[in-house]
Design an enzyme around this catalytic site. Structure first.
Site, PDB file in Angstrom:
ATOM      1  N   CYS A  96     -22.216  26.039 -42.312  1.00  0.00           N
ATOM      2  CA  CYS A  96     -21.680  26.874 -41.191  1.00  0.00           C
ATOM      3  C   CYS A  96     -21.021  28.229 -41.929  1.00  0.00           C
ATOM      4  O   CYS A  96     -21.870  28.819 -42.528  1.00  0.00           O
ATOM      5  CB  CYS A  96     -20.803  26.243 -40.421  1.00  0.00           C
ATOM      6  SG  CYS A  96     -20.492  26.928 -38.755  1.00  0.00           S
ATOM      7  N   HIS A 152     -23.758  22.079 -38.633  1.00  0.00           N
ATOM      8  CA  HIS A 152     -23.041  21.204 -38.964  1.00  0.00           C
ATOM      9  C   HIS A 152     -23.586  19.785 -39.074  1.00  0.00           C
ATOM     10  O   HIS A 152     -23.747  18.924 -37.941  1.00  0.00           O
ATOM     11  CB  HIS A 152     -21.900  20.899 -38.049  1.00  0.00           C
ATOM     12  CG  HIS A 152     -20.845  22.129 -37.949  1.00  0.00           C
ATOM     13  ND1 HIS A 152     -19.858  22.290 -39.085  1.00  0.00           N
ATOM     14  CD2 HIS A 152     -20.848  23.223 -37.339  1.00  0.00           C
ATOM     15  CE1 HIS A 152     -19.219  23.503 -38.755  1.00  0.00           C
ATOM     16  NE2 HIS A 152     -19.566  23.862 -37.678  1.00  0.00           N
ATOM     17  N   GLU A 179     -22.721  17.069 -40.294  1.00  0.00           N
ATOM     18  CA  GLU A 179     -21.707  16.077 -40.211  1.00  0.00           C
ATOM     19  C   GLU A 179     -21.398  15.607 -38.739  1.00  0.00           C
ATOM     20  O   GLU A 179     -20.637  14.627 -38.344  1.00  0.00           O
ATOM     21  CB  GLU A 179     -20.377  16.271 -40.715  1.00  0.00           C
ATOM     22  CG  GLU A 179     -19.416  17.351 -40.050  1.00  0.00           C
ATOM     23  CD  GLU A 179     -19.889  18.807 -40.253  1.00  0.00           C
ATOM     24  OE1 GLU A 179     -19.125  19.666 -39.866  1.00  0.00           O
ATOM     25  OE2 GLU A 179     -20.843  19.281 -41.040  1.00  0.00           O
TER      26      GLU A 179
END
Length: 200
Positions: free
Chosen positions: A79, A181, A183
């Site tokens: 990001c 992202h 994650e």
């Protein structure tokens, strides 16, 4: 050990937990010595580009990251962490980036709502080990208002369509980056993090 660089701007814990979940040792680090000792680096980030660069420069982290990348150490930007790898950004004001990858970061200008928040389907442009097992159309999670508007097309591995074409994965040699992202991107994101970890 994968070093997750802490410069006061990022969802560090969720990145650390994601690596641990897939069985890889990761640790949040915040100084030049730990950056040198890490087997690979992750530069996450949420926030404004100028603030991030100011902190990185003040703490001496910028030079440590660049020195390690030049030696061949693997780096993953996520990001804002991806955007910081490029030459400059025009967020708030023109600000020099890390100059690790070539390109500029500009505001998203589209007829769709900005910031670009939510799931979007990847358009795979070229093969890269980071994307092993990731297919055209797999969805990942974005939260951003700025994007790589001017970069080396040869380095762009995947894009998304958000009224305009937005580079989503940019890789060159030992440097990898995701505008989204991983994650927060479910199994596809975990697959990308696992691919990164297994290349180390």
């Amino acid at each position: 050990m994968i070093g997750i660089v802490d410069y006061g701007m990022g969802n560090l814990r969720s990145v650390e937990k994601a690596f641990q979940y897939i069985g890889h040792d990761a640790k949040i680090i915040d100084d030049a010595k730990e950056i040198k000792d890490a087997a690979a680096l992750v530069l996450p980030g949420v926030g404004a580009f100028p603030d991030a660069m100011e902190i990185l420069n003040k703490r001496g982290i910028s030079n440590a990251i660049k020195e390690e990348v030049e030696k061949g150490k693997m780096l993953l930007g996520i990001c804002l962490g991806m955007q910081l790898l490029f030459d400059r950004s025009f967020e708030v004001r023109e600000t020099e980036g890390l100059h690790i990858l070539k390109g500029e970061i500009s505001e998203i200008k589209t007829n769709l709502k900005v910031p670009h928040i939510g799931w979007n389907s990847l358009i795979i442009k070229k093969d890269n080990q980071l994307l092993n097992g990731v297919r055209d159309g797999d969805s990942v999670y974005f939260v951003h208002s700025y994007y790589l508007s001017n970069g080396d097309l040869d380095d762009i591995c995947a894009t998304v369509d958000y009224g305009i074409s937005i580079p989503a994965v940019v890789c060159k040699d030992n440097v990898f980056s995701c505008q989204f992202h991983p994650e927060k991107s479910g199994n596809i994101g975990l697959k990308i993090l696992r691919n990164f970890a297994e290349m180390i």
